[in-house]
Design a protein around this motif. Structure first.
Motif, PDB file in Angstrom:
ATOM      1  N   LYS A   1       2.804   2.688  11.827  1.00  0.00           N
ATOM      2  CA  LYS A   1       1.497   1.927  11.307  1.00  0.00           C
ATOM      3  C   LYS A   1       0.543   3.230  11.257  1.00  0.00           C
ATOM      4  N   ALA A   2       0.181   3.849  12.279  1.00  0.00           N
ATOM      5  CA  ALA A   2      -1.125   4.714  12.379  1.00  0.00           C
ATOM      6  C   ALA A   2      -0.761   5.869  11.267  1.00  0.00           C
TER       7      ALA A   2
ATOM      8  N   TYR B   1      -5.873   9.194   1.270  1.00  0.00           N
ATOM      9  CA  TYR B   1      -5.868   9.238  -0.103  1.00  0.00           C
ATOM     10  C   TYR B   1      -7.083   8.620  -0.583  1.00  0.00           C
ATOM     11  N   VAL B   2      -7.541   7.504  -0.112  1.00  0.00           N
ATOM     12  CA  VAL B   2      -9.013   6.867  -0.606  1.00  0.00           C
ATOM     13  C   VAL B   2      -9.837   7.897  -0.681  1.00  0.00           C
ATOM     14  N   GLN B   3     -10.118   8.738   0.368  1.00  0.00           N
ATOM     15  CA  GLN B   3     -10.979   9.661   0.262  1.00  0.00           C
ATOM     16  C   GLN B   3     -10.733  10.823  -0.503  1.00  0.00           C
TER      17      GLN B   3
ATOM     18  N   ILE C   1      -3.323   6.496   4.128  1.00  0.00           N
ATOM     19  CA  ILE C   1      -4.064   5.750   3.197  1.00  0.00           C
ATOM     20  C   ILE C   1      -5.613   6.239   3.181  1.00  0.00           C
ATOM     21  N   ILE C   2      -5.916   6.322   4.304  1.00  0.00           N
ATOM     22  CA  ILE C   2      -7.253   6.724   4.558  1.00  0.00           C
ATOM     23  C   ILE C   2      -7.555   8.132   3.626  1.00  0.00           C
TER      24      ILE C   2
ATOM     25  N   VAL D   1       0.218   4.440  -2.696  1.00  0.00           N
ATOM     26  CA  VAL D   1      -0.081   5.751  -2.232  1.00  0.00           C
ATOM     27  C   VAL D   1       1.097   6.702  -2.057  1.00  0.00           C
TER      28      VAL D   1
ATOM     29  N   LEU E   1      -9.239   9.965  -3.553  1.00  0.00           N
ATOM     30  CA  LEU E   1      -9.603   9.296  -4.887  1.00  0.00           C
ATOM     31  C   LEU E   1     -11.266   9.422  -5.023  1.00  0.00           C
ATOM     32  N   GLN E   2     -11.957   9.014  -3.783  1.00  0.00           N
ATOM     33  CA  GLN E   2     -13.355   9.035  -3.995  1.00  0.00           C
ATOM     34  C   GLN E   2     -13.793  10.210  -4.388  1.00  0.00           C
TER      35      GLN E   2
ATOM     36  N   LEU F   1      -1.595   4.317   7.978  1.00  0.00           N
ATOM     37  CA  LEU F   1      -3.109   4.110   7.780  1.00  0.00           C
ATOM     38  C   LEU F   1      -3.719   5.554   7.524  1.00  0.00           C
ATOM     39  N   ASP F   2      -3.286   6.646   8.216  1.00  0.00           N
ATOM     40  CA  ASP F   2      -3.956   7.686   8.181  1.00  0.00           C
ATOM     41  C   ASP F   2      -3.824   8.197   6.804  1.00  0.00           C
TER      42      ASP F   2
ATOM     43  N   LEU G   1       0.705  -1.252  -0.187  1.00  0.00           N
ATOM     44  CA  LEU G   1      -0.026  -0.101   0.050  1.00  0.00           C
ATOM     45  C   LEU G   1       1.013   1.408   0.012  1.00  0.00           C
TER      46      LEU G   1
END
Lengths: 90, 282
Positions: free
Chosen positions: B169-170, B179-181, B176-177, B160, B183-184, B173-174, B156
Motif C-alpha cells: 500500500k505505502a 505521479y500526481v506531482q 501515486i503521489i 499510474v 503531472l501538476q 501511494l508513494d 489507480l
C-alpha cells in the motif's frame, strides 16, 4: 528485548506512514484546498485522486495541443520571441 | 415451508377482504385462476377462498392483478427478512437500517461493483463471509471497507504508469503521489510556455524589477502572472528557447526531470494561479 525489536522491525511500513501518505495525497488534491482540512475517508480520497489524475491527463493533452499549434504558427525570429528570450535570460 | 404458509395466509385474508368490498364484475375465470396460482401458495389458499361461489371467483380477477403486485412486493420484503435469518449461519448480511450510507453500494458510472457488494432489492448489502472468517457486523463492515479501498487502489494502479510492478500500500501511494506531482508540474510548465509565447494576451505593465525582486507578492495580483514566474523558471525556459527546437517529447521529458527542481516553487506559489489564467477562454 530482541523479540520486541524484531516485531517492531517486521512491520516496517507502519500505519502512521500510510496515514501520512494519505494526508499528503489529500493536500495535493485541489478539492481539499477549498474546504477546511478535514480528513476524508481513504476510499473517497482514492476516488478523487482517480478523477483528478484523469483530468490532469486531459489538461496536459489540451495544453500540449495548444502549445504545438502556437509553436507551429509562431515565427521564432519574430520580435516578440526575441523580447521574451531576452527577458528570460536576464 | 414456513414462508409460503405465511404468504398464503396473508393472501387469503386479504383476498377475503377484497371480495367483501368489491362489486361483482364479469371477468375471465382463467385470468383469475392464473393470477391466484401465481403466488407460490399451497392448497390452503384455494380452500380458504373457495367458499365464495363462481361469482366470487370472477370478482377476484380484476383485483387480483393489483393484489398480486402488492403482495409480490410484500413477499420480497418478507423473503428478504426471512433469508437473513436463514443465511446467518453460513453467511451474514449487513443491515443498513441505521442509515449509514457508506455500506450501501450504489452503482455509479465507472465504478466496478463486485457480486458480493451489490445491494439487493430489499436494501440490504449481502456479504458472503469466507470460511474461517469472523461474521460479526464490525468485521464485515471492515472487510467491505477494505475491499472498496483495494478496488480503488487497483484502479489507480492502472492509471499510474509503472505502478503495477509495485506492491504494498505505502509504495503504491508513494508512486501515486509522485505521479500526481509530476503531472501538476507538467501542466504548470506547459501553461508557462503558452503564456510566454502569447504575450499579447497579458498585461505587461508591471515593472520588471518588481517582478524579479518580489515574485511572491506579485502572485497575489491577478495580472502579471507570466512575468512573475520568469525569474524562477529562468533556467528552464532559457534552455528551452536556446535550443530552438522544442519538440514535445523533449518538453515533457524535461518537465518530468525538472520536477524536483520546480517542486519548491510550485509548492510556494500555488498551483492554480497560472492555470486559471491559461484556462480562461480566449
Amino acid at each position: 528485548m530482541p523479540v520486541e525489536m524484531s516485531s517492531r522491525r517486521s512491520s516496517r511500513i507502519t500505519d502512521e506512514e500510510i496515514s501520512e501518505l494519505i494526508s499528503k495525497l489529500q493536500s495535493l488534491l485541489p478539492e481539499s484546498r477549498r474546504r477546511s482540512m478535514s480528513r476524508a475517508s481513504a476510499a473517497k480520497l482514492l476516488k478523487e485522486t482517480c478523477s483528478y489524475i484523469k483530468s490532469l491527463h486531459r489538461e496536459v493533452g489540451d495544453l500540449s495541443d495548444r502549445l504545438s499549434d502556437l509553436m507551429s504558427t509562431m515565427d521564432s525570429g519574430s520580435p516578440q520571441a526575441e523580447i521574451i528570450r531576452s527577458i528570460l535570460r536576464s | 415451508m414456513a414462508s409460503s404458509h405465511w404468504d398464503s395466509a396473508f393472501v387469503s385474508k386479504t383476498t377475503a377482504e377484497m371480495l367483501l368490498r368489491m362489486p361483482q364484475q364479469q371477468v375471465a375465470v382463467a385470468a383469475a385462476a392464473a393470477a391466484v396460482t401465481d403466488f407460490d401458495s399451497s392448497s390452503s389458499l384455494d380452500t380458504g377462498t373457495d367458499a365464495p361461489s363462481a361469482d366470487g371467483a370472477m370478482v377476484r380477477s380484476p383485483l387480483s392483478s393489483e393484489l398480486h403486485e402488492s403482495i409480490k412486493v410484500q413477499n420480497q420484503n418478507q423473503h428478504g427478512r426471512v433469508d437473513h435469518k436463514r443465511k446467518s449461519k453460513d453467511e451474514a448480511s449487513l443491515g443498513i437500517r441505521d442509515g449509514k450510507s457508506k455500506k450501501q453500494k450504489r452503482p455509479k458510472g465507472g465504478l466496478k461493483i463486485t457480486e458480493e457488494l451489490r445491494s439487493s432489492s430489499d436494501g440490504y448489502v449481502h456479504v458472503r463471509a469466507r470460511r474461517g472468517q469472523a461474521t460479526d457486523s464490525h468485521s464485515l463492515s471492515e472487510r467491505v471497507r477494505r475491499k472498496k479501498i483495494s478496488e480503488r487502489m487497483k484502479m489507480l494502479q492502472g492509471l499510474v504508469p509503472g505502478c503495477d510492478k509495485v506492491t504494498g500500500k505505502a509504495l503504491i501511494l508513494d508512486e501515486i503521489i509522485n505521479y500526481v506531482q509530476c503531472l501538476q508540474n507538467q501542466v504548470e510548465f506547459l501553461s508557462m510556455k503558452i503564456a510566454s509565447l502569447s504575450p499579447v494576451l497579458y498585461d505587461f505593465d508591471v515593472g520588471i524589477a518588481d517582478c524579479i525582486n518580489q515574485p511572491q507578492k506579485l502572485i497575489m495580483r491577478s495580472i502579471p502572472q507570466p512575468l512573475a514566474y520568469v525569474d524562477q523558471m529562468n533556467h528552464l525556459q532559457a534552455k528551452a528557447f536556446d535550443s530552438g527546437t522544442t519538440t514535445f517529447s523533449q518538453d515533457e521529458g524535461s518537465a518530468l526531470q525538472m520536477g524536483e527542481q520546480t517542486q519548491g516553487f510550485v509548492d510556494q506559489i500555488g498551483f492554480t494561479n497560472i492555470r486559471s489564467i491559461i484556462s480562461r477562454p480566449m
